[in-house]
Design a protein around this motif. Structure first.
Motif, PDB file in Angstrom:
ATOM      1  N   GLY A 133       0.570  -1.353 -14.379  1.00 42.92           N
ATOM      2  CA  GLY A 133       0.568  -0.547 -13.154  1.00 42.92           C
ATOM      3  C   GLY A 133       1.964  -0.066 -12.820  1.00 42.92           C
ATOM      4  O   GLY A 133       2.898  -0.183 -13.635  1.00 42.92           O
ATOM      5  N   GLU A 134       2.102   0.459 -11.604  1.00 46.74           N
ATOM      6  CA  GLU A 134       3.377   1.062 -11.225  1.00 46.74           C
ATOM      7  C   GLU A 134       4.344   0.009 -10.657  1.00 46.74           C
ATOM      8  O   GLU A 134       5.428  -0.192 -11.193  1.00 46.74           O
ATOM      9  CB  GLU A 134       3.079   2.156 -10.188  1.00 46.74           C
ATOM     10  CG  GLU A 134       4.275   2.909  -9.719  1.00 46.74           C
ATOM     11  CD  GLU A 134       3.866   3.990  -8.728  1.00 46.74           C
ATOM     12  OE1 GLU A 134       2.827   4.655  -8.945  1.00 46.74           O
ATOM     13  OE2 GLU A 134       4.573   4.154  -7.720  1.00 46.74           O
ATOM     14  N   ALA A 135       3.930  -0.637  -9.585  1.00 49.28           N
ATOM     15  CA  ALA A 135       4.815  -1.591  -8.912  1.00 49.28           C
ATOM     16  C   ALA A 135       3.979  -2.457  -7.981  1.00 49.28           C
ATOM     17  O   ALA A 135       2.958  -1.999  -7.463  1.00 49.28           O
ATOM     18  CB  ALA A 135       5.857  -0.836  -8.085  1.00 49.28           C
ATOM     19  N   PRO A 136       4.422  -3.692  -7.741  1.00 47.72           N
ATOM     20  CA  PRO A 136       3.680  -4.529  -6.798  1.00 47.72           C
ATOM     21  C   PRO A 136       3.673  -3.899  -5.396  1.00 47.72           C
ATOM     22  O   PRO A 136       4.636  -3.243  -5.005  1.00 47.72           O
ATOM     23  CB  PRO A 136       4.477  -5.839  -6.772  1.00 47.72           C
ATOM     24  CG  PRO A 136       5.382  -5.802  -7.956  1.00 47.72           C
ATOM     25  CD  PRO A 136       5.602  -4.365  -8.303  1.00 47.72           C
ATOM     26  N   GLY A 137       2.575  -4.078  -4.682  1.00 47.25           N
ATOM     27  CA  GLY A 137       2.484  -3.627  -3.289  1.00 47.25           C
ATOM     28  C   GLY A 137       2.698  -4.805  -2.350  1.00 47.25           C
ATOM     29  O   GLY A 137       3.142  -5.878  -2.771  1.00 47.25           O
ATOM     30  N   ALA A 138       2.342  -4.600  -1.072  1.00 45.21           N
ATOM     31  CA  ALA A 138       2.627  -5.617  -0.051  1.00 45.21           C
ATOM     32  C   ALA A 138       1.895  -6.933  -0.334  1.00 45.21           C
ATOM     33  O   ALA A 138       2.479  -8.014  -0.254  1.00 45.21           O
ATOM     34  CB  ALA A 138       2.234  -5.074   1.322  1.00 45.21           C
ATOM     35  N   PRO A 211      -1.704   2.218 -19.406  1.00 43.61           N
ATOM     36  CA  PRO A 211      -0.878   2.487 -18.227  1.00 43.61           C
ATOM     37  C   PRO A 211      -1.781   2.993 -17.093  1.00 43.61           C
ATOM     38  O   PRO A 211      -2.695   3.799 -17.327  1.00 43.61           O
ATOM     39  CB  PRO A 211       0.079   3.599 -18.683  1.00 43.61           C
ATOM     40  CG  PRO A 211      -0.082   3.689 -20.175  1.00 43.61           C
ATOM     41  CD  PRO A 211      -1.447   3.191 -20.492  1.00 43.61           C
ATOM     42  N   LEU A 212      -1.542   2.509 -15.891  1.00 43.53           N
ATOM     43  CA  LEU A 212      -2.354   2.914 -14.742  1.00 43.53           C
ATOM     44  C   LEU A 212      -1.555   3.883 -13.877  1.00 43.53           C
ATOM     45  O   LEU A 212      -0.554   3.493 -13.261  1.00 43.53           O
ATOM     46  CB  LEU A 212      -2.758   1.678 -13.926  1.00 43.53           C
ATOM     47  CG  LEU A 212      -3.646   0.678 -14.674  1.00 43.53           C
ATOM     48  CD1 LEU A 212      -3.732  -0.650 -13.923  1.00 43.53           C
ATOM     49  CD2 LEU A 212      -5.044   1.261 -14.878  1.00 43.53           C
TER      50      LEU A 212
END
Ligand code: URA
Length: 284
Positions: A133-138, A211-212
């Protein structure tokens, strides 16, 4: 005084601007503070604790207000130096535990300073598919695990639709710390984490990499086209340490699918492509 609605609007605006952490329970009125820039302009030495200018600054600060905090930390390393350090650390990792330990000791990605947790991967390092994925969220930042928020719930359903679950795949991201305010990670942040992602691929040697979303697809495939052009196709991924190239096919990001359900139909076809590849039924 602000009304409840105005307060909510103001908080929403702060969050949209990326201000999503408080560093103190008390507000600081910057207009009543002495200007730290004036101190730094005089050329503050590296040993800030013993800098006479800083002592003078603290003395001038009224006892009832908070002192201006000037970080005594050394300046962050340049991005080139960080990529070099990351490359060296990642290359020395021979197991997933090594990789995790190396990341814990790596200070070259600026995101580490604002995140609560490091979020490396979830699932099975011996699995057949690696999702990036792109990046961790909250929520990921809170739990220290990738894809555990609303996007993660949809990702779990997408996996289930092709008879997969987290015990058969590994899920990670292009960066290992949450960007403030959930912004897209910068190219520098992605570049400093990339050696660790590459090493993860080498250690796992999955059959397929997925890849997402556009940012993950572009950084892994070194492509400039958008995700709409990259999805539904097969690419290959290789590094000097891989004995054979690995098949890659990007998908729309689950967060995008939540906002744009009409794209679930083509994504279903893309998921079937992955299933067929795993079953050896696509002739590849
Ligand atoms: N979105 C991502 O790209 N990664 C996560 O871990 C969560 C949401």
């Amino acid at each position: 005084m602000f009304s409840d609605d105005q307060t909510r609007d103001l908080l929403d605006w702060h969050i949209a601007m990326g201000i999503d952490e408080t560093i103190s329970d008390l507000p600081v009125d910057s207009f009543t503070q002495p200007k730290p820039a004036a101190v730094l302009e005089q050329g503050a030495p590296h040993d800030l604790a013993s800098a006479p200018q800083l002592n003078a600054l603290t003395e001038r600060t009224p006892a009832t207000s908070r002192p201006v905090i000037v970080s005594p930390a050394a300046p962050p390393p340049s991005s080139e130096a960080s990529v070099q350090t990351a490359t060296k650390l990642a290359a020395a990792a021979n197991t997933f535990d090594d990789l995790q330990t190396a990341l814990l000791g790596f200070d070259g990605c600026a995101l580490k300073r604002t995140a609560t947790s490091m979020v490396v991967a979830d699932g099975n390092p011996a699995g057949r598919v690696l999702f990036i994925g792109e990046a961790p969220g909250a929520e990921e930042d809170r739990q220290g695990k990738p894809f555990v928020g609303p996007s993660g719930q949809l990702l779990d359903k997408m996996l289930k639709s092709i008879c997969l679950d987290r015990s058969q795949v590994l899920i990670s991201n292009t960066v290992f710390w949450r960007p403030p305010g959930n912004r897209t990670p910068t190219t520098t942040e992605v570049a400093t984490c990339l050696p660790f992602v590459q090493r993860m691929v080498e250690l796992m040697m999955p059959e397929v990499i997925v890849p997402l979303g556009g940012p993950a697809a572009k950084s892994l495939l070194e492509q400039t086209a958008g995700i709409g052009k990259l999805r539904g196709r097969w690419f290959t991924y290789t590094t000097v340490n891989l004995s054979a190239p690995i098949a890659v096919t990007p998908l729309f990001h689950p967060a995008y699918l939540l906002r744009t359900p009409a794209q679930k139909r083509p994504t279903w076809r893309d998921l079937l492509m992955i299933r067929q590849r795993l079953d050896g039924a696509d002739g590849a």
